[in-house]
Design a protein around this motif. Structure first.
Motif, PDB file in Angstrom:
ATOM      1  N   MET A 150       0.928  -1.137  -0.121  1.00  0.00           N
ATOM      2  CA  MET A 150      -0.058  -0.067   0.119  1.00  0.00           C
ATOM      3  C   MET A 150       0.884   1.198  -0.111  1.00  0.00           C
ATOM      4  O   MET A 150       1.879   1.486   0.757  1.00  0.00           O
ATOM      5  CB  MET A 150      -1.040   0.111   1.271  1.00  0.00           C
ATOM      6  N   VAL A 151       0.364   2.112  -1.045  1.00  0.00           N
ATOM      7  CA  VAL A 151       1.251   3.441  -0.969  1.00  0.00           C
ATOM      8  C   VAL A 151       0.687   4.302   0.425  1.00  0.00           C
ATOM      9  O   VAL A 151      -0.317   4.576   0.541  1.00  0.00           O
ATOM     10  CB  VAL A 151       0.867   4.193  -2.190  1.00  0.00           C
ATOM     11  N   ASP A 152       1.714   4.864   0.935  1.00  0.00           N
ATOM     12  CA  ASP A 152       1.584   6.019   2.082  1.00  0.00           C
ATOM     13  C   ASP A 152       1.146   7.087   1.424  1.00  0.00           C
ATOM     14  O   ASP A 152       2.176   7.700   0.751  1.00  0.00           O
ATOM     15  CB  ASP A 152       2.710   6.052   3.088  1.00  0.00           C
ATOM     16  N   LEU A 153      -0.120   7.553   1.261  1.00  0.00           N
ATOM     17  CA  LEU A 153      -0.722   8.721   0.495  1.00  0.00           C
ATOM     18  C   LEU A 153       0.189  10.107   1.102  1.00  0.00           C
ATOM     19  O   LEU A 153       0.422  11.097   0.398  1.00  0.00           O
ATOM     20  CB  LEU A 153      -1.750   8.849   0.527  1.00  0.00           C
ATOM     21  N   ALA A 154       0.252  10.143   2.440  1.00  0.00           N
ATOM     22  CA  ALA A 154       0.953  11.235   3.069  1.00  0.00           C
ATOM     23  C   ALA A 154       2.333  11.411   2.871  1.00  0.00           C
ATOM     24  O   ALA A 154       2.921  12.543   2.379  1.00  0.00           O
ATOM     25  CB  ALA A 154       0.516  11.290   4.524  1.00  0.00           C
ATOM     26  N   ALA A 155       3.052  10.392   2.754  1.00  0.00           N
ATOM     27  CA  ALA A 155       4.390  10.319   2.463  1.00  0.00           C
ATOM     28  C   ALA A 155       4.804  10.737   0.649  1.00  0.00           C
ATOM     29  O   ALA A 155       5.532  11.477   0.440  1.00  0.00           O
ATOM     30  CB  ALA A 155       5.166   9.228   2.793  1.00  0.00           C
ATOM     31  N   ALA A 156       3.625  10.190  -0.094  1.00  0.00           N
ATOM     32  CA  ALA A 156       4.036  10.421  -1.367  1.00  0.00           C
ATOM     33  C   ALA A 156       3.627  11.760  -1.696  1.00  0.00           C
ATOM     34  O   ALA A 156       4.278  12.273  -2.672  1.00  0.00           O
ATOM     35  CB  ALA A 156       2.642   9.551  -2.244  1.00  0.00           C
ATOM     36  N   ALA A 157       3.076  12.801  -0.981  1.00  0.00           N
ATOM     37  CA  ALA A 157       2.743  13.816  -1.307  1.00  0.00           C
ATOM     38  C   ALA A 157       3.880  14.821  -1.130  1.00  0.00           C
ATOM     39  O   ALA A 157       4.395  15.752  -1.700  1.00  0.00           O
ATOM     40  CB  ALA A 157       1.655  14.618  -0.419  1.00  0.00           C
ATOM     41  N   GLY A 158       4.756  14.325   0.035  1.00  0.00           N
ATOM     42  CA  GLY A 158       5.853  14.988   0.447  1.00  0.00           C
ATOM     43  C   GLY A 158       5.649  16.404   1.052  1.00  0.00           C
ATOM     44  O   GLY A 158       4.636  16.784   1.023  1.00  0.00           O
ATOM     45  N   SER A 159       6.761  16.829   1.695  1.00  0.00           N
ATOM     46  CA  SER A 159       6.300  18.204   2.313  1.00  0.00           C
ATOM     47  C   SER A 159       6.250  19.641   1.339  1.00  0.00           C
ATOM     48  O   SER A 159       5.785  20.433   1.859  1.00  0.00           O
ATOM     49  CB  SER A 159       7.468  18.336   3.409  1.00  0.00           C
ATOM     50  N   ASP A 160       7.045  19.521   0.296  1.00  0.00           N
ATOM     51  CA  ASP A 160       6.886  20.392  -0.641  1.00  0.00           C
ATOM     52  C   ASP A 160       5.942  20.355  -1.759  1.00  0.00           C
ATOM     53  O   ASP A 160       5.575  21.282  -2.628  1.00  0.00           O
ATOM     54  CB  ASP A 160       8.288  20.972  -1.345  1.00  0.00           C
ATOM     55  N   ALA A 161       5.323  19.378  -1.888  1.00  0.00           N
ATOM     56  CA  ALA A 161       4.426  18.812  -3.134  1.00  0.00           C
ATOM     57  C   ALA A 161       3.065  19.141  -2.538  1.00  0.00           C
ATOM     58  O   ALA A 161       2.513  19.433  -1.353  1.00  0.00           O
ATOM     59  CB  ALA A 161       4.401  17.401  -3.295  1.00  0.00           C
ATOM     60  N   GLU A 162       2.191  19.120  -3.417  1.00  0.00           N
ATOM     61  CA  GLU A 162       0.772  19.505  -3.531  1.00  0.00           C
ATOM     62  C   GLU A 162       0.080  18.153  -2.579  1.00  0.00           C
ATOM     63  O   GLU A 162       0.495  17.010  -2.822  1.00  0.00           O
ATOM     64  CB  GLU A 162      -0.132  19.729  -4.721  1.00  0.00           C
ATOM     65  N   PRO A 163      -0.729  18.491  -1.567  1.00  0.00           N
ATOM     66  CA  PRO A 163      -1.272  17.238  -1.054  1.00  0.00           C
ATOM     67  C   PRO A 163      -2.082  16.357  -1.810  1.00  0.00           C
ATOM     68  O   PRO A 163      -2.526  16.688  -2.839  1.00  0.00           O
ATOM     69  CB  PRO A 163      -2.255  17.848   0.246  1.00  0.00           C
ATOM     70  N   VAL A 164      -2.209  15.087  -1.546  1.00  0.00           N
ATOM     71  CA  VAL A 164      -2.771  14.232  -2.310  1.00  0.00           C
ATOM     72  C   VAL A 164      -4.325  14.300  -1.879  1.00  0.00           C
ATOM     73  O   VAL A 164      -4.469  14.560  -0.563  1.00  0.00           O
ATOM     74  CB  VAL A 164      -2.372  12.697  -1.844  1.00  0.00           C
ATOM     75  N   MET A 165      -4.910  14.546  -2.922  1.00  0.00           N
ATOM     76  CA  MET A 165      -6.676  14.621  -2.537  1.00  0.00           C
ATOM     77  C   MET A 165      -7.237  13.416  -2.968  1.00  0.00           C
ATOM     78  O   MET A 165      -7.043  12.649  -3.878  1.00  0.00           O
ATOM     79  CB  MET A 165      -6.942  15.766  -3.619  1.00  0.00           C
ATOM     80  N   ILE A 166      -8.527  13.298  -1.965  1.00  0.00           N
ATOM     81  CA  ILE A 166      -9.399  12.125  -2.163  1.00  0.00           C
ATOM     82  C   ILE A 166     -10.740  12.784  -2.478  1.00  0.00           C
ATOM     83  O   ILE A 166     -11.058  13.632  -1.660  1.00  0.00           O
ATOM     84  CB  ILE A 166      -9.380  11.181  -1.013  1.00  0.00           C
ATOM     85  N   ALA A 167     -11.276  12.329  -3.685  1.00  0.00           N
ATOM     86  CA  ALA A 167     -12.556  12.798  -4.004  1.00  0.00           C
ATOM     87  C   ALA A 167     -12.631  14.332  -3.874  1.00  0.00           C
ATOM     88  O   ALA A 167     -13.614  15.061  -4.025  1.00  0.00           O
ATOM     89  CB  ALA A 167     -13.747  12.490  -2.904  1.00  0.00           C
ATOM     90  N   GLY A 168     -11.395  14.866  -4.581  1.00  0.00           N
ATOM     91  CA  GLY A 168     -11.276  16.228  -4.796  1.00  0.00           C
ATOM     92  C   GLY A 168     -11.493  17.322  -3.661  1.00  0.00           C
ATOM     93  O   GLY A 168     -11.598  18.350  -3.803  1.00  0.00           O
ATOM     94  N   ARG A 169     -11.571  16.755  -2.469  1.00  0.00           N
ATOM     95  CA  ARG A 169     -11.807  17.647  -1.353  1.00  0.00           C
ATOM     96  C   ARG A 169     -11.193  17.407  -0.247  1.00  0.00           C
ATOM     97  O   ARG A 169     -11.102  18.160   0.834  1.00  0.00           O
ATOM     98  CB  ARG A 169     -13.414  17.948  -0.862  1.00  0.00           C
TER      99      ARG A 169
END
Length: 158
Positions: free
Chosen positions: A1-20
């Motif tokens: 499973m991909v860690d969505l919080a880690a995948a976003a990184g500190s400088d990147a845009e946050p990972v969004m679920i359902a666009g909100r």
């Protein structure tokens, strides 16, 4: 499973679920799902979001697992007690199935030191005796098996 919080990184845009729902952190994960701390962009509230995460070995059981996940949400919606989190919204976004619920800040029961060296079952049996008013006895066994499905509040007054 991909860690969505880690995948976003500190400088990147946050990972969004359902666009909100902007993922801020991973709170926990299991065989069928993961729970994230999210920020709802519509309400600016911080929530917990449980997302069904299907692994390749479970793909043939997808309709059954989605049905189980939806049943879990509806069961949580029917429970109203200060010791149980409140469920808010069930949704699907493409292949993502999720529901949101009240976010509880604090320590995971497994890391709390409340039952060091013990299995969770004796702890939950003790907890059940102390807070039996929130869960009927007939439901206790099923809820214990799914203790990670809904984060239960520890009632400091009991």
């Amino acid at each position: 499973m991909v860690d969505l919080a880690a995948a976003a990184g500190s400088d990147a845009e946050p990972v969004m679920i359902a666009g909100r729902y902007a993922v801020e952190a991973t709170l926990g994960c299991g065989g069928m799902g993961a729970v994230y701390r999210v920020r709802d962009d519509r309400t600016a509230r911080r929530l917990a979001l449980k997302k069904l995460t299907l692994q390749a070995k479970h793909l043939e059981a997808t309709p059954f697992l989605v049905s189980q996940f939806e049943r879990e949400y509806h069961t949580l919606c029917q429970l109203a007690h200060p010791c149980i989190v409140e469920a808010y919204e069930y949704g699907m976004d493409g292949s993502d199935v999720y529901y949101t619920m009240e976010l509880l800040e604090g320590t995971d029961l497994c890391d709390s030191g409340l039952y060091p060296g013990e299995e969770p079952a004796p702890f939950f049996a003790t907890w059940h005796r102390r807070s039996h008013s929130c869960i009927p006895d007939a439901s206790f066994t099923a809820i214990c098996r799914r203790a990670t499905s809904a984060r239960l509040r520890r009632d400091e007054q009991s």
